[in-house]
Scaffold this motif. Structure first.
Motif, short mmCIF file in Angstrom:
data_model
loop_
_atom_site.label_atom_id
_atom_site.label_comp_id
_atom_site.label_asym_id
_atom_site.label_seq_id
_atom_site.Cartn_x
_atom_site.Cartn_y
_atom_site.Cartn_z
N SER A 80 49.47 37.52 34.46
CA SER A 80 48.72 38.36 34.20
C SER A 80 49.16 39.71 34.14
O SER A 80 49.03 39.89 36.11
N ARG A 81 49.68 40.91 33.72
CA ARG A 81 49.60 41.99 34.19
C ARG A 81 48.67 43.66 33.01
O ARG A 81 47.68 42.91 31.83
N PHE A 82 48.24 44.11 33.58
CA PHE A 82 47.17 45.05 33.36
C PHE A 82 48.34 46.41 33.25
O PHE A 82 49.25 46.81 34.42
N GLU A 140 50.75 50.46 36.37
CA GLU A 140 50.92 48.59 35.89
C GLU A 140 50.98 47.91 37.60
O GLU A 140 51.23 48.31 38.21
N ASN A 183 43.42 34.58 34.22
CA ASN A 183 44.63 34.58 34.39
C ASN A 183 45.99 34.25 34.35
O ASN A 183 45.72 33.19 34.43
N CYS A 226 46.27 44.44 28.80
CA CYS A 226 46.24 43.35 29.19
C CYS A 226 47.21 42.65 28.37
O CYS A 226 46.69 41.56 27.50
#
Length: 722
Positions: A595-597, A638, A592, A687
């Motif tokens: 981090s974005r999903f 998101e 991470n 991601c």
């Protein structure tokens, strides 16, 4: 009438003459199949030629070779003995090894490509290293990790070990490494990595080598070889490495006994069965990445003496004595003497199994097996493992790359109507010359192309594609290669990706007639794509366009997809009571870094969705619940991993530097809705870290553009090294 018999006699003489000529012809040698859109991995020279382009600096070359490895390798126990350090052989045969072997092969390939390279020993781990710009730079091809500094220059083993910031924290060891596919669970957490670089030992630079192993595929007229992207359902699990000497001393009457005896230590748990017969489908685990793990047969070499026997029964044999063709049967020339022929199963791949198909004559036929062509062991009528349908030879050929079968007709025997022998081998399908969407140029090269005049090569590609009515269709396309035709075009169209299934090469005979495309209802999750990789700042991305889940649990569907793409992922896993499990899991791991999903999400009759991920350090699942989901339509979804919190302590949230494993998505049915009525589909999964400058789902050229912005790619020599 007399003229008719004369014509038939002349025709018969021509047929026998053709058979005699075919038997005298040498095998087609050094056969290599390539495409213009995949990397030729049959030699170090070929790999370097396809990957490294004029104008690349040393870091770009080392980086490119690193990316080649991480897309195609697998962390598993040491592969079988081979030409030590020959990356082409390892990639061709298995594609799996442990860290020390991978570092060794990376350094050897880099040295072959003209770089100064070696491997570096850490505390319980090995990495590759390339020297340029006045220092060594670490390239970890086993843990799929790089450690770039702020200027984009890859850190040296010493810098990773000692560089600290003002607070005394390690800059590179505690900074997240750059990672890419394939994701797997391994001890590459920040905490584990920090300890690995506590000490470093840099080896001597490798010298460029003249390798003993050469990729040499030979086919005689009538032989057929096939490579599959999935496990052979007639083979199932095959262990290529474990205890070949000890195991061969044990008699096994059933294949199941053989497999359960000592399958794979990664699957053995205390108090649990070592192996579950129904655990895999068709010899495969749930994720196809493990099919190139060295535990299955996924290719075949076939000798069929009953197929076009009038022309090729003797031509397929390496040698023969006192045999002739009588119509479409093999018969003794001198009935008072034995007659025999030898079939050579030599390949550049390791075998996992082999068999002789039944029925076989109960009298007058003897079949023997040899590894050296001198000493022979009987396998029929006694000696092999009879499973009712075949005489299995798995315990005699496993892990070998060559063996011979000697087929003997005893004096006075009836002619042999046919005999089909199959060698099932293992290969790393990630280096196969696959087809991509659009126009593909397929080429064949060989040591004796002039021999194609008498026996052309017929190459058949088998692949699936989404077609009419959103159904998946099976396609077979055959190209014939001759001395004047060593390349061919194969256009798969621009609309849908081909899901690779199989490549077959048949030597000689007429061109096979391709069947018409037919609906395919089998498992679409076979074609893991070596060309689908993450790039700088992106941990993973997958829109399921190529029929591959990349570790996501669930069923691929073509009916309801985002933007009309080929596939979306449906949550059709069934629970024990037959209801929907309502859970999507991505096996894998990522570090991470803000981090974005993000994904495209479709839900219907859903009250809420809970998303969670596990921190490897404290083994706590951090989560967040979402209730404002739109029903019955595709929507953007998101979240930031930093938003996930400990359910027992909402103030404790995910932090940068934590090693987060897996993404779980679970929905709760709406009021009054039953589980079986709920819909949950996912598409366009990504991601990423920070701001996504180049979106692969919006721009097909995003990976190429991202590479142009990659600080590693754009790094310049430090001033101190100039």
């Amino acid at each position: 009438m007399r003229g008719r018999w004369l014509a038939l006699s002349v025709l018969a003489c021509c047929v026998f003459a053709a058979a005699a000529c075919a038997a005298e012809q040498a095998a087609l040698a050094g056969i290599v199949l390539t495409t213009d859109r995949t990397v030729d991995s049959t030699s170090s020279e070929a790999i370097a030629r396809d990957l490294l382009k004029p104008g690349m600096n040393e870091q770009q070359k080392a980086y490119t070779l690193w990316r080649y490895f991480i897309q195609r390798n697998r962390h598993k126990e040491k592969a079988p003995a081979q030409d030590d350090g020959n990356a082409a052989e390892l990639m061709t045969k298995t594609g799996y090894a442990l860290c020390g072997t991978w570092a060794h092969h990376y350094a050897a390939l880099a040295a072959d490509a003209g770089l100064t390279a070696t491997r570096v020993g850490l505390k319980g781990h090995w990495v590759g290293a390339v020297k340029y710009w006045g220092d060594w730079h670490a390239f970890d091809v086993d843990m799929l990790a790089l450690y770039p500094k702020a200027d984009g220059v890859i850190g040296s083993p010493g810098e990773i070990r000692r560089l600290k910031d003002k607070q005394g924290d390690y800059v590179l060891r505690r900074g997240p490494p750059v990672k890419s596919f394939p994701w797997y669970m391994a001890s590459d957490s920040i905490e584990g990595t920090a300890g690995l670089y506590g000490s470093t030992s840099v080896g001597q630079p490798y010298a460029k080598r003249a390798w003993k192993w050469k990729y040499d595929l030979r086919l005689r007229p009538g032989m057929e070889i096939s490579w599959s992207w999935y496990g052979d359902p007639d083979v199932g699990f095959v262990c290529l490495t474990h205890l070949p000497d000890v195991r061969s001393k044990q008699p096994f009457k059933k294949l199941r006994e053989y497999l359960e005896g000592d399958f794979d230590y990664y699957t053995q748990e205390a108090g649990k069965p070592k192996w579950h017969w129904g655990y895999r489908r068709g010899g495969l685990p749930g994720n196809p990445l493990a099919t190139w793990n060295g535990i299955n047969g996924n290719g075949r070499l076939t000798f069929d003496l009953g197929r076009e026997a009038s022309q090729y029964a003797l031509a397929m044999a390496e040698s023969a004595e006192n045999l002739q063709l009588a119509g479409e049967k093999l018969a003794l020339k001198d009935p008072a003497k034995d007659g025999w022929l030898v079939l050579n199963f030599q390949l550049p791949y390791p075998y996992g199994d082999a068999w002789i198909e039944k029925p076989l004559p109960e009298k007058g036929l003897k079949i023997e097996l040899s590894h050296d062509g001198r000493s022979w062991r009987q396998v029929y009528p006694a000696g092999g493992v009879d499973d009712g349908k075949r005489i299995r030879l798995f315990d005699l050929v496993r892990g070998k790359t060559a063996f011979r079968l000697k087929v003997t007709l005893a004096a006075g025997s009836e002619p042999l109507a046919g005999l089909r022998a199959v060698g099932a081998f293992h290969h790393n399908f990630m280096v196969l010359p696959a087809l991509l969407k659009g126009k593909n140029t397929v080429s064949v090269r060989l040591a004796n192309p002039e021999a194609l005049a008498a026996n052309p090569l017929h190459v058949t590609y088998v692949y699936d594609q989404v077609g009419a009515g959103r159904q998946v269709w099976r396609h077979e396309r055959t190209m014939t290669f001759s001395p004047r035709q060593l390349t061919a075009k194969l256009d798969t169209g621009q609309k849908h990706w081909p899901l690779m299934r199989e490549i077959r090469i048949r030597c000689g005979g007429p061109k096979p007639k391709d069947p018409k495309p037919a609906p395919e209802t089998g498992e679409p999750d076979w074609s893991a794509a070596a060309w689908d990789w993450a790039y700088w700042g992106v941990n993973f991305w997958n829109d399921f366009e190529r029929g591959d889940r990349h570790g996501w649990r669930g069923r691929l569907t073509t009916v309801n997809t985002y933007g009309g793409s080929d596939f979306a992922l449906d949550n059709s896993l069934m629970s024990a009571d037959g209801t929907r499990q309502l859970k999507l899991i991505r096996h894998g791991a990522f570090l991470n870094r803000d981090s974005r999903f993000r994904c495209r999400l479709y839900v219907d009759k859903v009250k809420s969705m809970r998303v969670y991920s596990r921190n490897q350090a404290d083994n706590v699942y951090y989560e967040k619940t979402f209730t404002d989901l739109k029903q019955g339509r595709w929507q953007g979804f998101e979240f930031a991993l930093a938003d996930l919190a400990d359910p027992k302590d909402a103030s404790k949230k995910v932090q940068n530097g934590w090693f987060m494993a897996n993404i779980y998505m679970v929905v709760e049915p709406a009021e009054g809705a039953q589980k079986k009525q709920v819909q949950l589909l996912v598409d366009d999964v990504i991601c990423y870290d920070g701001v996504l400058k180049h979106d692969p789902f919006q721009d097909p050229g995003a990976p190429r553009k991202a590479l142009a912005d990659d600080p590693i790619w754009n790094a310049s020599p430090p001033k101190s090294s100039e």
